[in-house]
Design an enzyme around this catalytic site. Structure first.
Site, mmCIF file in Angstrom:
data_model
loop_
_atom_site.group_PDB
_atom_site.id
_atom_site.type_symbol
_atom_site.label_atom_id
_atom_site.label_comp_id
_atom_site.label_asym_id
_atom_site.label_seq_id
_atom_site.Cartn_x
_atom_site.Cartn_y
_atom_site.Cartn_z
ATOM 1 N N LEU A 27 10.246 4.159 6.203
ATOM 2 C CA LEU A 27 10.331 3.015 5.575
ATOM 3 C C LEU A 27 11.640 2.193 5.702
ATOM 4 O O LEU A 27 12.736 2.686 5.512
ATOM 5 C CB LEU A 27 10.152 3.503 4.106
ATOM 6 C CG LEU A 27 8.819 3.942 3.508
ATOM 7 C CD1 LEU A 27 9.351 4.670 2.219
ATOM 8 C CD2 LEU A 27 8.002 2.730 3.351
ATOM 9 N N THR A 28 11.538 0.958 6.231
ATOM 10 C CA THR A 28 12.865 0.245 6.577
ATOM 11 C C THR A 28 13.278 -0.312 5.306
ATOM 12 O O THR A 28 12.733 -0.810 4.347
ATOM 13 C CB THR A 28 12.374 -0.920 7.590
ATOM 14 O OG1 THR A 28 11.813 -0.577 8.672
ATOM 15 C CG2 THR A 28 13.510 -1.885 7.681
ATOM 16 N N HIS A 177 8.232 6.506 17.948
ATOM 17 C CA HIS A 177 7.658 5.544 17.291
ATOM 18 C C HIS A 177 6.769 4.654 18.232
ATOM 19 O O HIS A 177 7.474 3.968 19.134
ATOM 20 C CB HIS A 177 8.774 4.674 16.461
ATOM 21 C CG HIS A 177 8.015 3.563 15.565
ATOM 22 N ND1 HIS A 177 6.565 3.360 15.704
ATOM 23 C CD2 HIS A 177 8.479 2.667 14.771
ATOM 24 C CE1 HIS A 177 6.375 2.282 14.471
ATOM 25 N NE2 HIS A 177 7.430 1.821 14.278
ATOM 26 N N ASN A 180 3.064 -0.235 15.593
ATOM 27 C CA ASN A 180 3.501 -1.673 14.584
ATOM 28 C C ASN A 180 4.153 -2.537 15.621
ATOM 29 O O ASN A 180 5.111 -3.247 15.133
ATOM 30 C CB ASN A 180 4.380 -0.910 13.586
ATOM 31 C CG ASN A 180 3.588 -0.187 12.752
ATOM 32 O OD1 ASN A 180 2.358 -0.076 12.904
ATOM 33 N ND2 ASN A 180 4.358 0.553 11.691
ATOM 34 N N TYR A 182 6.004 -2.528 18.372
ATOM 35 C CA TYR A 182 7.438 -2.492 18.971
ATOM 36 C C TYR A 182 7.240 -1.950 20.328
ATOM 37 O O TYR A 182 6.298 -1.834 20.935
ATOM 38 C CB TYR A 182 8.405 -1.403 18.085
ATOM 39 C CG TYR A 182 8.453 -1.951 16.530
ATOM 40 C CD1 TYR A 182 9.061 -3.095 16.399
ATOM 41 C CD2 TYR A 182 7.735 -1.568 15.405
ATOM 42 C CE1 TYR A 182 9.211 -3.750 15.218
ATOM 43 C CE2 TYR A 182 7.970 -1.855 14.145
ATOM 44 C CZ TYR A 182 9.028 -3.261 14.151
ATOM 45 O OH TYR A 182 9.047 -3.720 12.702
ATOM 46 N N ASN A 237 3.061 -7.769 14.225
ATOM 47 C CA ASN A 237 4.180 -8.140 15.538
ATOM 48 C C ASN A 237 3.567 -8.776 16.826
ATOM 49 O O ASN A 237 4.160 -8.506 17.822
ATOM 50 C CB ASN A 237 5.307 -6.978 15.683
ATOM 51 C CG ASN A 237 6.350 -6.657 14.588
ATOM 52 O OD1 ASN A 237 6.613 -7.977 14.224
ATOM 53 N ND2 ASN A 237 6.569 -5.718 14.553
HETATM 54 C C1 PHB Z 1 10.081 -3.534 9.748
HETATM 55 O O1 PHB Z 1 11.170 -3.235 9.644
HETATM 56 O O2 PHB Z 1 9.443 -4.299 9.305
HETATM 57 C C2 PHB Z 1 9.290 -2.456 10.207
HETATM 58 C C3 PHB Z 1 9.840 -1.290 10.880
HETATM 59 C C4 PHB Z 1 9.149 -0.346 11.340
HETATM 60 C C5 PHB Z 1 7.694 -0.300 11.381
HETATM 61 C C6 PHB Z 1 7.073 -1.340 10.474
HETATM 62 C C7 PHB Z 1 7.815 -2.319 10.229
HETATM 63 O O3 PHB Z 1 6.772 0.568 12.027
#
Ligand code: PHB
Length: 369
Positions: A27-28, A177, A180, A182, A237
């Site tokens: 969780l960011t 990771h 999402n 990235y 994203n």
């Molecule tokens: C975000 O910072 O928005 C974020 C980071 C990592 C994730 C998803 C969202 O996997």
């Protein structure tokens, strides 16, 4: 209704004994110092949540080039290691287990966040249709440079630096990771990766960088202390894939051969609904994985217990419910009401909305076994 007790049967993840299957998802929270050192408050935040079967930290950049938002933590220099060491010590003292999520944002960044105002890097030189949070608030992400093969080698070396730092910092393992939207997903997904070299084209080529990252960090950590996070249906994203069932079928089969600690599947983006076709794809992908399987996205106590009882998952990662409920396992076990999260304090700020959510009875987390 499936017995909630199914979530509280202990389980082995590799050689680690988890007391329950209620895991804390990454969780960011955007409360780190500007140099990527986690705040002291994070010791309290994570140790308050030590009753989780396993904590996966917030996404943590492997290098200065891997950063994409203000105030996210890093794990690549001595200051980061010292601060994370205090956090892992606090979690272990409270009876918990904690993996760090290794993160490179790729093109989901902005020149103002990167060293010397450099462009972000990606599989492609096309900008994402996405925004990020900078000193000036939300801004569209910057146009990236496509990584050269030398740049890919440097990036893999950065994963190794971070994996070693994670070990020094006392983590129990690492999660790579690859979800999402990235960097690693920017390579995996055919809607983004437009390369014509050994890292683009076929799915085998598109997953090459992930395989090389895993080979490299496996020199630092045993395979069973390495997890991977994927989001095959994700569109977050600015990513897309034309055939996730086939492409990710291949990815999951290949990853399965490595004897990794776990696969962590983001089945559904926050707020999104999963339709029957998507649920079917996720079931087919799940069938290709023989190891420890973690699901995330939209689960509550009942649906999580059902997923475990049916063998769909070994454990379920909870995100937002863990922000507002440090003692989430106890609450799910006793069917107690959950605290409501305050969305205005999710990203950034101080102690409020971070370490002040109330426990059920006492302020002391009790390990749920
Ligand atoms: C975000 O910072 O928005 C974020 C980071 C990592 C994730 C998803 C969202 O996997």
């Amino acid at each position: 209704m499936t017995e909630r007790s199914r979530l509280f049967e202990p389980v082995k993840l590799g050689d680690l004994e988890l007391p329950n299957r209620v895991l804390m998802a990454p969780l960011t929270r955007n409360r780190a110092l500007d140099d990527g050192t986690p705040a002291r408050m994070a010791e309290t935040y994570y140790s308050q949540r030590a009753a989780a079967g396993l904590i996966v930290t917030e996404a943590t950049q492997i290098s200065a080039m891997g950063k994409g938002y203000i105030k996210t933590p890093g794990i690549y220099d001595g200051k980061h290691v010292a601060a994370w060491r205090n956090i892992t010590d606090a979690v272990h003292a409270a009876g918990g287990r904690i993996f760090v999520q290794l993160w490179h944002v790729g093109r989901i960044s902005h020149t103002s966040l990167l060293p010397e105002g450099r462009n972000p890097v990606s599989s492609t030189d096309k900008a994402a249709d996405a925004s990020t949070y900078t000193e000036n608030g939300f801004e569209p992400v910057s146009k990236p440079d496509a990584l050269t093969e030398e740049g890919i080698r440097e990036t893999i070396a950065d994963y190794v630096t971070a994996a070693k730092a994670a070990k020094e910092a006392g983590f129990d393992g690492i999660e790579v990771h690859a979800a999402n939207g990235y960097l690693l997903e920017q390579f995996l997904m055919d809607g983004v990766n437009d390369r014509t070299d050994a890292y683009g084209g076929s799915v085998e080529n598109r997953m090459r960088i992930l395989e090389e990252v895993l080979d490299a960090v496996s020199e630092v950590w045993p395979a069973n202390r390495i997890g991977v996070r994927l989001s095959p249906l994700g569109q977050f994203n600015g990513v897309s894939d034309s055939d996730p069932a086939t492409n990710y079928g291949y990815v999951v089969e290949r990853l399965d051969k490595r004897g990794l600690g776990y696969l962590h599947m983001v089945e559904q983006a926050p707020g999104a609904e999963t339709d029957a076709t998507q649920a079917d794809i996720m079931k087919r992908l799940r069938a290709k994985w023989s190891g420890f399987y973690i699901v995330n996205g939209g689960y509550d106590g009942d649906t999580a217990a059902k997923a475990v009882a049916e063998g769909h998952a070994d454990a379920v990662a909870f995100g937002r419910p863990f922000i507002a409920n440090p003692d989430l396992p106890q609450r799910l076990r006793s069917n107690a009401p959950l605290n409501e999260g305050d969305g205005s304090t999710y990203y950034g700020g101080g102690a409020e909305g971070y370490i002040d959510y109330p426990f059920l009875e006492s302020g002391v987390p009790e390990n749920v076994a």
